[in-house]
Design a protein around this motif. Structure first.
Motif, PDB file in Angstrom:
ATOM      1  N   HIS A 262     -36.135 -21.960 -10.147  1.00 40.45           N
ATOM      2  CA  HIS A 262     -37.728 -22.336  -9.881  1.00 40.45           C
ATOM      3  C   HIS A 262     -38.598 -21.092  -9.321  1.00 40.45           C
ATOM      4  O   HIS A 262     -39.808 -21.087  -9.146  1.00 40.45           O
ATOM      5  N   ARG A 263     -37.885 -19.990  -9.238  1.00 38.44           N
ATOM      6  CA  ARG A 263     -38.755 -18.656  -8.775  1.00 38.44           C
ATOM      7  C   ARG A 263     -39.542 -18.137  -9.887  1.00 38.44           C
ATOM      8  O   ARG A 263     -39.590 -18.506 -11.081  1.00 38.44           O
TER       9      ARG A 263
ATOM     10  N   ALA B  13     -37.547 -20.798   1.030  1.00 38.55           N
ATOM     11  CA  ALA B  13     -36.809 -20.526  -0.126  1.00 38.55           C
ATOM     12  C   ALA B  13     -36.837 -21.309  -1.305  1.00 38.55           C
ATOM     13  O   ALA B  13     -37.532 -22.489  -1.168  1.00 38.55           O
ATOM     14  N   VAL B  14     -36.694 -20.810  -2.362  1.00 32.76           N
ATOM     15  CA  VAL B  14     -36.749 -21.276  -3.534  1.00 32.76           C
ATOM     16  C   VAL B  14     -35.677 -21.522  -4.390  1.00 32.76           C
ATOM     17  O   VAL B  14     -35.025 -20.283  -4.425  1.00 32.76           O
ATOM     18  N   SER B  15     -35.337 -22.396  -5.056  1.00 33.04           N
ATOM     19  CA  SER B  15     -34.081 -22.459  -5.853  1.00 33.04           C
ATOM     20  C   SER B  15     -33.985 -21.498  -6.924  1.00 33.04           C
ATOM     21  O   SER B  15     -35.304 -21.129  -7.596  1.00 33.04           O
TER      22      SER B  15
ATOM     23  N   TYR C  22     -45.441 -28.987  -8.888  1.00 36.16           N
ATOM     24  CA  TYR C  22     -44.695 -29.159  -8.041  1.00 36.16           C
ATOM     25  C   TYR C  22     -45.378 -30.067  -6.985  1.00 36.16           C
ATOM     26  O   TYR C  22     -46.942 -29.805  -6.731  1.00 36.16           O
TER      27      TYR C  22
ATOM     28  N   VAL D 106     -29.328 -20.765  -1.458  1.00 35.97           N
ATOM     29  CA  VAL D 106     -30.025 -19.679  -1.561  1.00 35.97           C
ATOM     30  C   VAL D 106     -29.545 -18.491  -0.655  1.00 35.97           C
ATOM     31  O   VAL D 106     -29.699 -17.307  -0.823  1.00 35.97           O
TER      32      VAL D 106
ATOM     33  N   VAL E  67     -44.044 -21.011  -6.740  1.00 40.45           N
ATOM     34  CA  VAL E  67     -43.468 -22.360  -5.652  1.00 40.45           C
ATOM     35  C   VAL E  67     -43.986 -21.585  -4.158  1.00 40.45           C
ATOM     36  O   VAL E  67     -44.458 -22.498  -3.330  1.00 40.45           O
ATOM     37  N   ALA E  68     -43.113 -20.428  -3.730  1.00 42.10           N
ATOM     38  CA  ALA E  68     -43.016 -19.941  -2.471  1.00 42.10           C
ATOM     39  C   ALA E  68     -44.807 -19.789  -2.177  1.00 42.10           C
ATOM     40  O   ALA E  68     -45.196 -20.103  -0.906  1.00 42.10           O
TER      41      ALA E  68
ATOM     42  N   GLY F 113     -37.690 -25.919  -3.574  1.00 44.96           N
ATOM     43  CA  GLY F 113     -38.354 -24.955  -2.604  1.00 44.96           C
ATOM     44  C   GLY F 113     -38.599 -25.716  -1.201  1.00 44.96           C
ATOM     45  O   GLY F 113     -38.916 -26.943  -1.274  1.00 44.96           O
TER      46      GLY F 113
END
Length: 160
Positions: free
Chosen positions: A96-97, A91-93, A6, A29, A101-102, A68
């Protein structure tokens, strides 16, 4: 910096469309359209907000889609010449968790905080939000605190 497929980007005053996409992601989310979608601010307000150095908005992009993001605030301290960074929203969609990403978003914020003379980045999690708690415990030290919302307007005199 964490390797991720990303693109991470700190938003500036020209990124209002991306901020609006992030806000829609937060509404989805957090399942809270009342807070995030019911009274959208004007472009001028958002442009001014994104121009402030102490407001940090970072998004994770897959192609041109916001998947995210986080919003953090830099707090200048008085007891010592230092800054703390508070992650207000992260938040992350759903799709895509579990893809780091977070973690990548927080690492990006840590880099910004380091450049700005930050001392710590902190975040709160809700009881029962086990994935968030696991992530934050992996990245930092857990503290048990109580959180209180104090209304700006005092309660009416007749209520107790």
């Amino acid at each position: 910096m964490s390797s991720t497929p990303y693109a991470l980007r700190r938003l500036g005053p020209d990124d209002i469309p991306l901020l609006r996409k992030l806000n829609a992601l937060f509404a989805d989310v957090f399942d809270d359209p009342g807070s995030y979608a019911s009274e959208p601010p004007s472009d001028a307000y958002l442009e001014d907000l994104l121009a402030k150095e102490h407001v940090v908005v970072v998004v994770a992009l897959a192609d041109d889609e916001v998947v995210g993001g986080l919003v953090a605030y830099e707090l200048e301290k008085f007891e010592k010449a230092r800054r703390e960074f508070y992650i207000y929203d992260l938040a992350v969609s759903a799709e895509h968790r579990r893809r780091h990403v977070a973690t990548a978003l927080i690492e990006h914020l840590r880099e910004i905080a380091m450049r700005r003379g930050g001392w710590v980045v902190y975040v709160q999690a809700d009881y029962g939000d086990d994935p968030a708690i696991a992530l934050y415990e992996k990245l930092g030290t857990r503290e048990e605190v109580l959180h209180f919302d104090i209304a700006v307007e005092p309660p009416s005199r007749g209520r107790r």
